[in-house]
Design a protein around this motif. Structure first.
Motif, PDB file in Angstrom:
ATOM      1  N   MET A   1       0.729  -1.052   0.488  1.00  0.00           N
ATOM      2  CA  MET A   1      -0.096   0.024   0.369  1.00  0.00           C
ATOM      3  C   MET A   1       0.712   1.294   0.058  1.00  0.00           C
ATOM      4  SD  MET A   1      -3.093  -1.045   2.498  1.00  0.00           S
ATOM      5  CE  MET A   1      -2.123  -2.002   3.964  1.00  0.00           C
ATOM      6  N   THR A   2       0.538   2.080  -0.766  1.00  0.00           N
ATOM      7  CA  THR A   2       1.500   3.991  -0.786  1.00  0.00           C
ATOM      8  C   THR A   2       0.312   4.810  -0.628  1.00  0.00           C
ATOM      9  OG1 THR A   2       2.278   2.820  -2.635  1.00  0.00           O
ATOM     10  CG2 THR A   2       2.200   4.673  -2.200  1.00  0.00           C
ATOM     11  N   PRO A   3       0.713   5.516   0.592  1.00  0.00           N
ATOM     12  CA  PRO A   3       0.298   6.772   0.514  1.00  0.00           C
ATOM     13  C   PRO A   3      -0.425   7.444  -0.929  1.00  0.00           C
ATOM     14  CG  PRO A   3       1.490   6.274   2.045  1.00  0.00           C
ATOM     15  CD  PRO A   3       1.892   5.259   0.915  1.00  0.00           C
ATOM     16  N   VAL A   4      -1.767   8.055  -0.464  1.00  0.00           N
ATOM     17  CA  VAL A   4      -2.004   8.896  -2.041  1.00  0.00           C
ATOM     18  C   VAL A   4      -2.765  10.177  -1.723  1.00  0.00           C
ATOM     19  CG1 VAL A   4      -2.030   7.055  -3.739  1.00  0.00           C
ATOM     20  CG2 VAL A   4      -3.901   7.956  -2.386  1.00  0.00           C
ATOM     21  N   GLU A   5      -2.798  11.353  -2.080  1.00  0.00           N
ATOM     22  CA  GLU A   5      -3.236  12.457  -1.629  1.00  0.00           C
ATOM     23  C   GLU A   5      -4.620  12.028  -1.568  1.00  0.00           C
ATOM     24  OE1 GLU A   5      -2.803  16.273  -2.428  1.00  0.00           O
ATOM     25  OE2 GLU A   5      -0.586  16.138  -2.848  1.00  0.00           O
ATOM     26  N   ALA A   6      -5.735  12.769  -0.167  1.00  0.00           N
ATOM     27  CA  ALA A   6      -6.960  12.039  -0.499  1.00  0.00           C
ATOM     28  C   ALA A   6      -7.678  13.666  -1.509  1.00  0.00           C
ATOM     29  CB  ALA A   6      -7.343  12.223   1.341  1.00  0.00           C
ATOM     30  N   THR A   7      -9.067  12.947  -2.013  1.00  0.00           N
ATOM     31  CA  THR A   7     -10.397  13.978  -3.136  1.00  0.00           C
ATOM     32  C   THR A   7     -11.214  14.065  -1.515  1.00  0.00           C
ATOM     33  OG1 THR A   7     -11.191  12.372  -3.405  1.00  0.00           O
ATOM     34  CG2 THR A   7      -8.686  12.799  -4.266  1.00  0.00           C
ATOM     35  N   ALA A  41      -2.815  24.721  -2.047  1.00  0.00           N
ATOM     36  CA  ALA A  41      -1.334  23.814  -2.099  1.00  0.00           C
ATOM     37  C   ALA A  41      -0.394  23.791  -1.266  1.00  0.00           C
ATOM     38  CB  ALA A  41      -1.122  24.814  -3.361  1.00  0.00           C
ATOM     39  N   ASP A  42      -0.610  24.366  -0.268  1.00  0.00           N
ATOM     40  CA  ASP A  42       0.637  23.864   0.573  1.00  0.00           C
ATOM     41  C   ASP A  42       0.080  22.964   2.155  1.00  0.00           C
ATOM     42  OD1 ASP A  42      -0.973  25.923   1.564  1.00  0.00           O
ATOM     43  OD2 ASP A  42      -0.053  27.183   2.355  1.00  0.00           O
ATOM     44  N   ALA A  43      -0.713  22.333   1.731  1.00  0.00           N
ATOM     45  CA  ALA A  43      -1.518  21.593   2.735  1.00  0.00           C
ATOM     46  C   ALA A  43      -1.916  20.091   1.373  1.00  0.00           C
ATOM     47  CB  ALA A  43      -2.391  21.800   3.834  1.00  0.00           C
ATOM     48  N   ALA A  44      -1.658  18.726   2.632  1.00  0.00           N
ATOM     49  CA  ALA A  44      -2.825  17.990   2.017  1.00  0.00           C
ATOM     50  C   ALA A  44      -3.564  16.454   2.767  1.00  0.00           C
ATOM     51  CB  ALA A  44      -2.136  16.630   1.291  1.00  0.00           C
ATOM     52  N   VAL A  45      -3.771  15.641   2.423  1.00  0.00           N
ATOM     53  CA  VAL A  45      -4.536  15.112   3.879  1.00  0.00           C
ATOM     54  C   VAL A  45      -3.988  13.343   3.023  1.00  0.00           C
ATOM     55  CG1 VAL A  45      -6.350  13.515   4.673  1.00  0.00           C
ATOM     56  CG2 VAL A  45      -6.126  15.768   4.797  1.00  0.00           C
ATOM     57  N   LEU A  46      -2.418  12.680   3.414  1.00  0.00           N
ATOM     58  CA  LEU A  46      -2.612  11.044   2.705  1.00  0.00           C
ATOM     59  C   LEU A  46      -3.308  10.131   3.063  1.00  0.00           C
ATOM     60  CD1 LEU A  46       1.721  11.808   2.835  1.00  0.00           C
ATOM     61  CD2 LEU A  46      -0.348  12.704   0.646  1.00  0.00           C
ATOM     62  N   VAL A  47      -3.958   9.169   2.093  1.00  0.00           N
ATOM     63  CA  VAL A  47      -4.160   8.496   2.830  1.00  0.00           C
ATOM     64  C   VAL A  47      -4.014   7.438   2.580  1.00  0.00           C
ATOM     65  CG1 VAL A  47      -6.850   9.793   2.992  1.00  0.00           C
ATOM     66  CG2 VAL A  47      -5.983   8.183   0.675  1.00  0.00           C
ATOM     67  N   LEU A  48      -3.345   6.084   3.135  1.00  0.00           N
ATOM     68  CA  LEU A  48      -3.680   4.457   3.097  1.00  0.00           C
ATOM     69  C   LEU A  48      -5.159   4.018   3.105  1.00  0.00           C
ATOM     70  CD1 LEU A  48      -0.385   2.831   2.667  1.00  0.00           C
ATOM     71  CD2 LEU A  48      -0.976   2.546   5.024  1.00  0.00           C
ATOM     72  N   ARG A  49      -4.841   3.677   1.423  1.00  0.00           N
ATOM     73  CA  ARG A  49      -5.986   2.426   1.342  1.00  0.00           C
ATOM     74  C   ARG A  49      -5.734   0.698   1.264  1.00  0.00           C
ATOM     75  NH1 ARG A  49     -10.074   6.258  -0.687  1.00  0.00           N
ATOM     76  NH2 ARG A  49      -9.023   7.919  -2.091  1.00  0.00           N
ATOM     77  N   ASP A  50      -6.440  -0.198   1.590  1.00  0.00           N
ATOM     78  CA  ASP A  50      -6.124  -1.385   1.433  1.00  0.00           C
ATOM     79  C   ASP A  50      -7.297  -1.717   0.935  1.00  0.00           C
ATOM     80  OD1 ASP A  50      -6.139  -3.855   0.914  1.00  0.00           O
ATOM     81  OD2 ASP A  50      -6.467  -4.513   3.641  1.00  0.00           O
ATOM     82  N   GLY A  51      -7.532  -1.927  -0.525  1.00  0.00           N
ATOM     83  CA  GLY A  51      -8.623  -2.057  -1.645  1.00  0.00           C
ATOM     84  C   GLY A  51      -9.395  -0.495  -1.115  1.00  0.00           C
ATOM     85  N   GLU A  52     -10.854  -0.588  -1.183  1.00  0.00           N
ATOM     86  CA  GLU A  52     -11.037   1.011  -1.132  1.00  0.00           C
ATOM     87  C   GLU A  52     -11.504   1.367   0.269  1.00  0.00           C
ATOM     88  OE1 GLU A  52     -13.172   2.145  -3.645  1.00  0.00           O
ATOM     89  OE2 GLU A  52     -11.527   0.836  -4.871  1.00  0.00           O
ATOM     90  N   THR A  53     -10.648   0.592   1.370  1.00  0.00           N
ATOM     91  CA  THR A  53     -11.123   1.216   2.671  1.00  0.00           C
ATOM     92  C   THR A  53     -10.285   1.719   3.268  1.00  0.00           C
ATOM     93  OG1 THR A  53     -12.139  -1.139   3.338  1.00  0.00           O
ATOM     94  CG2 THR A  53     -11.445   0.647   5.228  1.00  0.00           C
ATOM     95  N   GLY A  56      -5.374   4.596   7.037  1.00  0.00           N
ATOM     96  CA  GLY A  56      -4.795   5.300   7.494  1.00  0.00           C
ATOM     97  C   GLY A  56      -4.643   6.220   6.826  1.00  0.00           C
ATOM     98  N   SER A  57      -3.800   7.463   7.953  1.00  0.00           N
ATOM     99  CA  SER A  57      -4.368   9.112   6.992  1.00  0.00           C
ATOM    100  C   SER A  57      -3.470   9.967   8.165  1.00  0.00           C
ATOM    101  CB  SER A  57      -5.063   8.880   7.038  1.00  0.00           C
ATOM    102  OG  SER A  57      -6.108  10.361   7.953  1.00  0.00           O
ATOM    103  N   VAL A  58      -2.558  11.099   6.927  1.00  0.00           N
ATOM    104  CA  VAL A  58      -1.924  12.261   7.666  1.00  0.00           C
ATOM    105  C   VAL A  58      -1.816  13.429   7.388  1.00  0.00           C
ATOM    106  CG1 VAL A  58       0.656  11.607   6.554  1.00  0.00           C
ATOM    107  CG2 VAL A  58       0.469  12.446   8.593  1.00  0.00           C
ATOM    108  N   THR A  86       5.157   4.119   7.125  1.00  0.00           N
ATOM    109  CA  THR A  86       4.760   4.042   6.407  1.00  0.00           C
ATOM    110  C   THR A  86       3.822   5.937   5.951  1.00  0.00           C
ATOM    111  OG1 THR A  86       4.187   1.334   5.432  1.00  0.00           O
ATOM    112  CG2 THR A  86       3.175   3.220   3.954  1.00  0.00           C
ATOM    113  N   LEU A  87       2.627   6.142   6.646  1.00  0.00           N
ATOM    114  CA  LEU A  87       2.735   7.767   6.479  1.00  0.00           C
ATOM    115  C   LEU A  87       3.832   8.395   7.057  1.00  0.00           C
ATOM    116  CD1 LEU A  87      -0.435   6.518   7.877  1.00  0.00           C
ATOM    117  CD2 LEU A  87      -0.051   7.238   5.306  1.00  0.00           C
ATOM    118  N   MET A  88       3.956   8.418   7.713  1.00  0.00           N
ATOM    119  CA  MET A  88       4.715   8.843   8.300  1.00  0.00           C
ATOM    120  C   MET A  88       6.534   9.059   7.500  1.00  0.00           C
ATOM    121  SD  MET A  88       4.796  11.084  10.764  1.00  0.00           S
ATOM    122  CE  MET A  88       6.926  11.761  11.177  1.00  0.00           C
ATOM    123  N   ALA A  89       6.908   8.588   6.558  1.00  0.00           N
ATOM    124  CA  ALA A  89       7.443   8.646   4.982  1.00  0.00           C
ATOM    125  C   ALA A  89       6.468   8.680   4.127  1.00  0.00           C
ATOM    126  CB  ALA A  89       8.041   6.823   5.545  1.00  0.00           C
TER     127      ALA A  89
END
Length: 140
Positions: A1-7, A41-53, A56-58, A86-89
């Protein structure tokens, strides 16, 4: 799982995660915090998904001087599996990509478990005091 930016579509799942992880407080509106973070542009929420679930987030932000981390959360049933690391990295990579020279975060002094987690990742306690005030209708 790789964190991606939330929408915007991730709002309900992320806020539910923050509640489940015990990160919310009555004086903060987590939905408003999420919306502000993904709107600029200077902030984001990164999410970690397992499928659609969302498991984790940061929230991460660049204030022009330092990078800040907020709302690091892993679903209670997914903790101690490396997702927080993973999220902190991912947060650090996001900040490095913007040229931030330093990462900072705030942890409540009584949260020994969180303090130990961040210390294991190499973060050090800083000799600072955080001051604050809620902004309302009062003026200086």
């Amino acid at each position: 799982m790789t964190p991606v930016e939330a929408t915007a579509g991730d709002l309900a799942g992320v806020v539910a995660l923050w509640h489940a992880a015990g990160l919310t407080r009555p004086w903060n509106d987590p939905a408003a915090d999420f919306a502000r973070a993904i709107a600029v542009a200077d902030a984001a929420v990164l999410v970690l998904r397992d499928g659609e679930t969302i498991v984790g987030s940061v929230m991460v932000g660049d204030d022009g001087h330092r990078g800040w981390v907020y709302y690091l959360a892993v679903a209670p049933d997914r903790q101690r599996l490396g997702h927080g690391r993973t999220l902190m990295a991912a947060a650090e990579a996001w900040l490095r990509g913007r040229g931030c020279p330093k990462i900072q975060l705030m942890v409540r002094s009584g949260n020994a478990e969180a303090l130990a987690f961040y210390e294991r990742l190499g973060l050090e306690r800083q000799d600072v005091v955080t001051l604050g005030r809620f902004l309302g209708s009062e003026t200086l």
